[in-house]
Design a protein around this motif. Structure first.
Motif, mmCIF file in Angstrom:
data_model
loop_
_atom_site.group_PDB
_atom_site.id
_atom_site.type_symbol
_atom_site.label_atom_id
_atom_site.label_comp_id
_atom_site.label_asym_id
_atom_site.label_seq_id
_atom_site.Cartn_x
_atom_site.Cartn_y
_atom_site.Cartn_z
ATOM 1 N N GLY A 300 34.219 18.586 32.859
ATOM 2 C CA GLY A 300 33.990 19.783 33.657
ATOM 3 C C GLY A 300 35.287 20.434 34.084
ATOM 4 N N ASP A 301 36.277 19.617 34.455
ATOM 5 C CA ASP A 301 37.585 20.160 34.809
ATOM 6 C C ASP A 301 38.218 20.851 33.603
ATOM 7 O OD1 ASP A 301 37.263 19.159 37.334
ATOM 8 O OD2 ASP A 301 38.385 17.311 36.943
ATOM 9 N N GLY A 302 37.994 20.293 32.417
ATOM 10 C CA GLY A 302 38.540 20.912 31.214
ATOM 11 C C GLY A 302 37.905 22.256 30.929
ATOM 12 N N ARG A 303 36.596 22.374 31.184
ATOM 13 C CA ARG A 303 35.916 23.655 30.961
ATOM 14 C C ARG A 303 36.417 24.729 31.916
ATOM 15 N NH1 ARG A 303 31.505 20.059 30.259
ATOM 16 N NH2 ARG A 303 30.835 20.360 32.412
ATOM 17 N N PHE A 304 36.884 24.312 33.089
ATOM 18 C CA PHE A 304 37.416 25.286 34.048
ATOM 19 C C PHE A 304 38.645 25.996 33.495
ATOM 20 C CE2 PHE A 304 40.086 26.201 37.867
ATOM 21 C CZ PHE A 304 39.281 27.209 38.390
ATOM 22 N N ALA A 305 39.353 25.363 32.560
ATOM 23 C CA ALA A 305 40.521 25.989 31.936
ATOM 24 C C ALA A 305 40.128 27.266 31.209
ATOM 25 C CB ALA A 305 41.201 25.010 30.985
ATOM 26 N N PHE A 306 38.940 27.270 30.590
ATOM 27 C CA PHE A 306 38.496 28.467 29.882
ATOM 28 C C PHE A 306 38.233 29.615 30.851
ATOM 29 C CE2 PHE A 306 37.449 25.010 26.950
ATOM 30 C CZ PHE A 306 37.980 25.499 25.773
ATOM 31 N N VAL A 307 37.775 29.287 32.067
ATOM 32 C CA VAL A 307 37.591 30.319 33.094
ATOM 33 C C VAL A 307 38.940 30.929 33.464
ATOM 34 C CG1 VAL A 307 36.783 30.763 35.441
ATOM 35 C CG2 VAL A 307 35.532 29.168 33.974
ATOM 36 N N LEU A 308 39.938 30.072 33.627
ATOM 37 C CA LEU A 308 41.275 30.566 33.960
ATOM 38 C C LEU A 308 41.837 31.432 32.835
ATOM 39 C CD1 LEU A 308 42.824 27.361 35.595
ATOM 40 C CD2 LEU A 308 42.013 29.419 36.745
ATOM 41 N N TRP A 309 41.610 31.023 31.593
ATOM 42 C CA TRP A 309 42.112 31.809 30.472
ATOM 43 C C TRP A 309 41.401 33.152 30.379
ATOM 44 C CZ3 TRP A 309 41.863 26.895 26.959
ATOM 45 C CH2 TRP A 309 43.003 26.138 27.189
ATOM 46 N N ALA A 310 40.115 33.187 30.722
ATOM 47 C CA ALA A 310 39.386 34.454 30.726
ATOM 48 C C ALA A 310 39.944 35.393 31.788
ATOM 49 C CB ALA A 310 37.899 34.199 30.972
ATOM 50 N N ILE A 311 40.257 34.849 32.962
ATOM 51 C CA ILE A 311 40.860 35.658 34.019
ATOM 52 C C ILE A 311 42.228 36.165 33.579
ATOM 53 C CG2 ILE A 311 41.762 35.589 36.376
ATOM 54 C CD1 ILE A 311 39.587 33.531 37.014
ATOM 55 N N SER A 312 42.982 35.291 32.929
ATOM 56 C CA SER A 312 44.300 35.686 32.427
ATOM 57 C C SER A 312 44.179 36.827 31.422
ATOM 58 C CB SER A 312 44.987 34.477 31.775
ATOM 59 O OG SER A 312 46.165 34.859 31.111
ATOM 60 N N ALA A 313 43.196 36.731 30.526
ATOM 61 C CA ALA A 313 43.004 37.786 29.520
ATOM 62 C C ALA A 313 42.664 39.117 30.170
ATOM 63 C CB ALA A 313 41.898 37.366 28.551
ATOM 64 N N LEU A 314 41.897 39.090 31.256
ATOM 65 C CA LEU A 314 41.538 40.331 31.955
ATOM 66 C C LEU A 314 42.789 40.997 32.544
ATOM 67 C CD1 LEU A 314 38.245 39.273 33.793
ATOM 68 C CD2 LEU A 314 38.480 40.794 31.814
ATOM 69 N N PHE A 315 43.665 40.204 33.144
ATOM 70 C CA PHE A 315 44.886 40.772 33.724
ATOM 71 C C PHE A 315 45.801 41.322 32.632
ATOM 72 C CE2 PHE A 315 43.686 38.449 37.545
ATOM 73 C CZ PHE A 315 44.070 39.333 38.532
ATOM 74 N N VAL A 316 45.923 40.588 31.529
ATOM 75 C CA VAL A 316 46.760 41.075 30.429
ATOM 76 C C VAL A 316 46.170 42.348 29.836
ATOM 77 C CG1 VAL A 316 47.621 40.538 28.122
ATOM 78 C CG2 VAL A 316 47.656 38.776 29.900
ATOM 79 N N ALA A 317 44.847 42.401 29.687
ATOM 80 C CA ALA A 317 44.200 43.601 29.163
ATOM 81 C C ALA A 317 44.428 44.794 30.094
ATOM 82 C CB ALA A 317 42.703 43.343 28.979
ATOM 83 N N ALA A 318 44.348 44.536 31.414
ATOM 84 C CA ALA A 318 44.603 45.613 32.377
ATOM 85 C C ALA A 318 46.043 46.101 32.273
ATOM 86 C CB ALA A 318 44.307 45.120 33.788
ATOM 87 N N ALA A 319 46.981 45.173 32.055
ATOM 88 C CA ALA A 319 48.385 45.566 31.909
ATOM 89 C C ALA A 319 48.591 46.402 30.651
ATOM 90 C CB ALA A 319 49.264 44.312 31.877
ATOM 91 N N VAL A 320 47.971 45.986 29.549
ATOM 92 C CA VAL A 320 48.097 46.741 28.296
ATOM 93 C C VAL A 320 47.476 48.124 28.427
ATOM 94 C CG1 VAL A 320 47.400 46.803 25.872
ATOM 95 C CG2 VAL A 320 48.188 44.655 26.877
ATOM 96 N N PHE A 321 46.320 48.189 29.092
ATOM 97 C CA PHE A 321 45.642 49.482 29.269
ATOM 98 C C PHE A 321 46.512 50.435 30.094
ATOM 99 C CE2 PHE A 321 42.896 52.345 31.640
ATOM 100 C CZ PHE A 321 42.133 52.921 30.601
ATOM 101 N N ALA A 322 47.084 49.922 31.187
ATOM 102 C CA ALA A 322 47.933 50.761 32.048
ATOM 103 C C ALA A 322 49.181 51.202 31.300
ATOM 104 C CB ALA A 322 48.309 49.998 33.299
ATOM 105 N N ALA A 323 49.710 50.322 30.438
ATOM 106 C CA ALA A 323 50.937 50.675 29.712
ATOM 107 C C ALA A 323 50.692 51.692 28.610
ATOM 108 C CB ALA A 323 51.559 49.403 29.127
ATOM 109 N N THR A 324 49.528 51.622 27.963
ATOM 110 C CA THR A 324 49.265 52.498 26.801
ATOM 111 C C THR A 324 48.501 53.768 27.163
ATOM 112 O OG1 THR A 324 47.264 51.226 26.322
ATOM 113 C CG2 THR A 324 49.301 50.574 25.203
ATOM 114 N N ARG A 325 47.706 53.719 28.228
ATOM 115 C CA ARG A 325 46.894 54.874 28.601
ATOM 116 C C ARG A 325 47.438 55.602 29.822
ATOM 117 N NH1 ARG A 325 41.876 54.554 26.016
ATOM 118 N NH2 ARG A 325 42.235 53.378 24.098
ATOM 119 N N GLY A 326 48.466 55.054 30.428
ATOM 120 C CA GLY A 326 49.051 55.742 31.574
ATOM 121 C C GLY A 326 48.199 55.695 32.814
ATOM 122 N N GLY A 327 47.438 54.614 32.998
ATOM 123 C CA GLY A 327 46.643 54.462 34.210
ATOM 124 C C GLY A 327 45.277 55.054 34.080
#
Length: 327
Positions: A300-327
């Protein structure tokens, strides 16, 4: 030097400063103890003792909470200045629990004869070991150099990256936000890798039988509101489990439940106990290198890592969107 407010550097370096101050204090205590007289003593008790330790908790009004930890309770008798005394302090170093419990009990079994070092001004203050761990200052020096390199290197890199992005973005004013989102996503991803690695190691730990226990109800205040008012009154309980490894008993906490009312806390507790009922037998994964560390559900603790990676992907996607679309 990066042009950042001094408060930023103070916040980043404060933990390192506290560690160094604690090391200086302990070194001074060890040097003072070297002049203490010694006498023969006898260990009368050598068992595991469960104690409550204060740990930081930002969700509480007073900024801390009590946590149960395992300690090696080595009680010894000795005679100083014609008085028969008892002590239970093993080392000059600070013991925060859940560390080297089995090793300490094996080193000082009940009935063994020990050398006791006592304070001549206060004979009731005594230790069995008056030296600090070898290489303490060398490790602190290397650790301090690494921390300083990370802090100032990151700050310098942040400035350089900010300048670079500002020249290639349609909205240069969003550069700081893009860097912040990307950095936060990167840190969360690292936590995910750490959790996954820990869970993978725990899945290979030896499995021992254990028993679920539920602690009493506790009342506390939540963290203060932004307006400065008092925090909400909260009710909570701890769910813990006990187990034995190599004839030494331990207790660990597996979950906490808390709510704004006693009835809501009870409902949450009942849902938790549907999985871990009070008195139930459970399988405990025990770390052989440190038996005070254990886990009930390594997968179960190992599966929690996938939750963290999903959250990480959301932040990275938001950063890419802000950088390429200008907010």
């Amino acid at each position: 030097m990066p042009n950042l407010p001094w408060l930023v550097y103070a916040m980043l370096l404060a933990p390192l400063g506290l560690i160094l101050i604690a090391a200086v204090v302990k070194t001074w205590q060890a040097r003072e103890a070297k002049g203490w007289p010694q006498t023969a003593g006898c260990v009368v008790t050598s068992t595991v003792e469960l104690r409550e330790v204060k740990v930081p908790d930002d969700d509480r009004e007073d900024g801390e909470r009590l946590e149960q930890r395992n300690f090696a309770n080595v009680v010894y008798e000795y005679t100083a200045n014609g008085r028969k005394l008892r002590g239970n302090r093993v080392s000059i170093g600070e013991d925060r629990g859940n560390s080297e419990v089995a090793e300490t009990l094996a080193k000082y079994p009940a009935g063994s004869i020990v050398t006791v070092y006592y304070n001549p001004r206060h004979p009731d203050q005594a230790v069995l070991e008056r030296e600090l761990p070898k290489g303490l200052w060398g490790c602190l020096g290397i650790g301090s150099a690494i921390v300083l390199a990370i802090v100032f290197g990151s700050a310098f890199g942040f400035n350089r990256l900010y300048e670079l992005l500002s020249c290639h973005m349609a909205r240069p004013d969003l550069s700081g936000m893009v860097i912040g989102l990307g950095a936060f996503g990167f840190v969360v991803a690292l936590f995910g890798f750490a959790v996954r690695r820990q869970a993978s190691a725990a899945s290979h730990w030896p499995v021992m039988p254990g028993t679920i226990h539920v602690s009493d109800m506790e009342e506390y205040r939540g963290a203060a509101s932004e307006g400065g008012g008092r925090g909400t009154e909260m009710f909570g309980r701890r769910v813990s489990y006990s187990y034995a490894y190599q004839n030494v008993s331990y207790t660990n906490e597996c979950a906490r439940v808390g709510a704004g009312s006693a009835s809501a806390s009870d409902r949450m507790l009942k849902r938790l106990l549907s999985r871990y009922p009070d008195g139930a037998a459970v399988e405990v994964h025990v770390n052989p290198a440190n038996p005070a560390e254990a886990a009930l559900d390594a997968s179960g603790d190992g599966r929690f890592a996938f939750v963290l990676w999903a959250i990480s992907a959301l932040f990275v996607a938001a950063a890419v969107f802000a950088a390429t679309r200008g907010g």
